[in-house]
Scaffold this motif. Structure first.
Motif, short mmCIF file in Angstrom:
data_model
loop_
_atom_site.label_atom_id
_atom_site.label_comp_id
_atom_site.label_asym_id
_atom_site.label_seq_id
_atom_site.Cartn_x
_atom_site.Cartn_y
_atom_site.Cartn_z
N ASP A 159 0.83 -1.21 0.00
CA ASP A 159 0.00 0.00 0.00
C ASP A 159 0.86 1.26 0.00
O ASP A 159 0.55 2.24 -0.68
CB ASP A 159 -0.93 0.00 1.23
N LYS A 162 2.30 1.78 -3.44
CA LYS A 162 1.26 2.21 -4.37
C LYS A 162 0.99 3.71 -4.25
O LYS A 162 0.81 4.40 -5.25
CB LYS A 162 -0.03 1.42 -4.12
N ARG A 163 0.99 4.20 -3.01
CA ARG A 163 0.76 5.63 -2.81
C ARG A 163 1.89 6.45 -3.43
O ARG A 163 1.64 7.51 -4.04
CB ARG A 163 0.63 5.95 -1.32
N ASP A 166 1.55 6.44 -7.24
CA ASP A 166 0.45 7.27 -7.73
C ASP A 166 0.77 8.75 -7.67
O ASP A 166 0.21 9.55 -8.44
CB ASP A 166 -0.82 6.99 -6.90
N SER A 167 1.66 9.14 -6.74
CA SER A 167 1.92 10.57 -6.54
C SER A 167 3.11 11.09 -7.32
O SER A 167 3.28 12.31 -7.43
CB SER A 167 2.14 10.84 -5.05
#
Length: 397
Positions: A159, A162-163, A166-167
């Motif tokens: 997780d 993934k963050r 994405d950023s």
């Protein structure tokens, strides 16, 4: 009376417009793809070792620079290892150049005629760019170039990874193979770039929006808000490793050398873990205080300036202050907090209340002028806070 240095250029602000970080993702693949990657890794290793002789051939040619090394060795490398491919050959040149630049930064030569150290590449990471790796739009799979064609690998980010993905904007990456007793695993280290959200510094800045952080040996860090992170347990463990190293080095057997490498790796990982925990807590404390600036000490070349006995120098060289400061810096910048470095002279001897010289005895600071009694490291951190605030509001950066 000695005064804190608030002259022009006494501080420097770390505030890049672009921030970078690296995310590590575990890969899954079938046996056929793993064999092809292993073959590519071995050829890439041979290419790196092949290039070393061109770097060390004549130090005056400066072949550790990527441009010079490419022109000196590219065609010979393609003839020696034609199956490697042109793009991986260029990437191998980049890897060797980066390794030598790091070596020269960490161990600069005394003169230009001194011969370069011969670096041996045993398990190098494979540098990948947009031509050698392609991702699916959902970042669940990717295809990687090998010497036997492209192979498909599955990305398994958590997780947190993934963050980050994405950023940020994906840049180049490194393919890393880590061995263990059960075989080994493949990891992909992806470099990410994203825009900084740093706060603008203005003359309206309040002193409460600036916090000072004093780093040290006995206390890992002290923040001007009043928090102190002690280093007793860390020092105890490092002293144990120091005694273990002394015993193993005096033994000199092959088994002792293997144990020495293992112990060194465990100590390094433990210290890095502690620095990560402390730096995260410091940045969270800054965010809690709604700080816009963290002030750190500029300790550049402190080891070169110290003239002391072997015992003191040994302690000082084990002090990982720079790693801690770098971790604070990048964690703070990701939270939109500026980081600045100031001249630390007399910050531990000056009273943070009246700016007069006081008396420091271990963790105790006493000012004979105004009567202030405080923890010496907290007093130093508050001096850093005041010095940083003055430099900002007076425009002396």
């Amino acid at each position: 009376m000695k005064e804190l240095n608030i002259s022009k250029g006494a501080g420097r602000l770390s505030a890049p417009s672009k921030l970078t970080t690296t995310v590590c993702i575990k890969l899954q693949m079938d046996e056929d793809a793993a064999q092809k990657l292993h073959k590519t890794r071995l050829l890439y290793r041979d290419a790196c070792n092949f290039l070393v002789k061109y770097v060390c051939r004549d130090s005056s040619e400066r072949n550790w620079q990527r441009y010079n090394l490419h022109h000196a060795a590219y065609y010979d490398l393609r003839l020696a290892l034609p199956v490697l491919g042109s793009q991986l050959a260029c990437n191998a040149i980049r890897s060797v150049s980066s390794a030598y630049k790091t070596e020269l930064t960490n161990h600069p030569r005394k003169n230009k005629e001194e011969s370069l150290k011969k670096i041996v590449f045993k398990n190098p990471s494979i540098h990948l760019d947009k031509n050698t790796i392609r991702y699916q739009s959902d970042m669940t799979e990717a295809t990687v170039f090998t010497v036997e064609g492209r192979v498909k690998v599955r990305l398994c980010p958590g997780d947190f990874q993934k963050r980050l993905l994405d950023s940020g904007k994906r840049k180049e990456s490194n393919l890393v193979y880590r061995k263990n007793k059960k075989g080994g695993f493949w990891f992909l280290h992806i470099s990410l770039e994203y825009d900084s959200t740093l706060s603008a510094l203005t003359a309206k800045l309040k002193k409460e929006e600036v916090i000072g952080v004093d780093v040290g040996e006995n206390n890992i860090a002290a923040v001007s808000s009043g928090k102190v992170w002690k280093a007793g347990e860390l020092k105890h463990k490092r002293d144990k490793y120091l005694g273990l190293r002394a015993r193993l080095q005096s033994n000199g057997s092959q088994s002792a050398r293997q144990h020495l490498r293992k112990a060194s790796g465990k100590e390094r990982r433990h210290v890095t873990h502690v620095n990560h925990v402390v730096s995260k807590s410091i940045v969270e404390e800054a965010a809690k205080q709604k700080a816009k600036v963290i002030v750190l000490e500029d300790l550049t070349h402190i080891r070169d300036r110290v003239r002391a006995g072997k015992r003191v120098r040994s302690r000082l060289h084990r002090w990982s202050f720079r790693e801690l400061q770098q971790l604070i810096e990048y964690k703070a910048q990701r939270r939109g907090i500026n980081v600045m470095y100031v001249d630390p002279r007399y910050t531990s001897q000056t009273c943070s209340a009246c700016s007069q010289l006081g008396k420091r005895s271990k963790h105790r600071f006493v000012c004979p002028h105004c009567g202030l009694r405080a923890h010496s490291d907290l007093n130093a951190s508050r001096n850093l806070q005041g010095l940083g605030y003055q430099l900002i509001v007076q425009g002396l950066l």
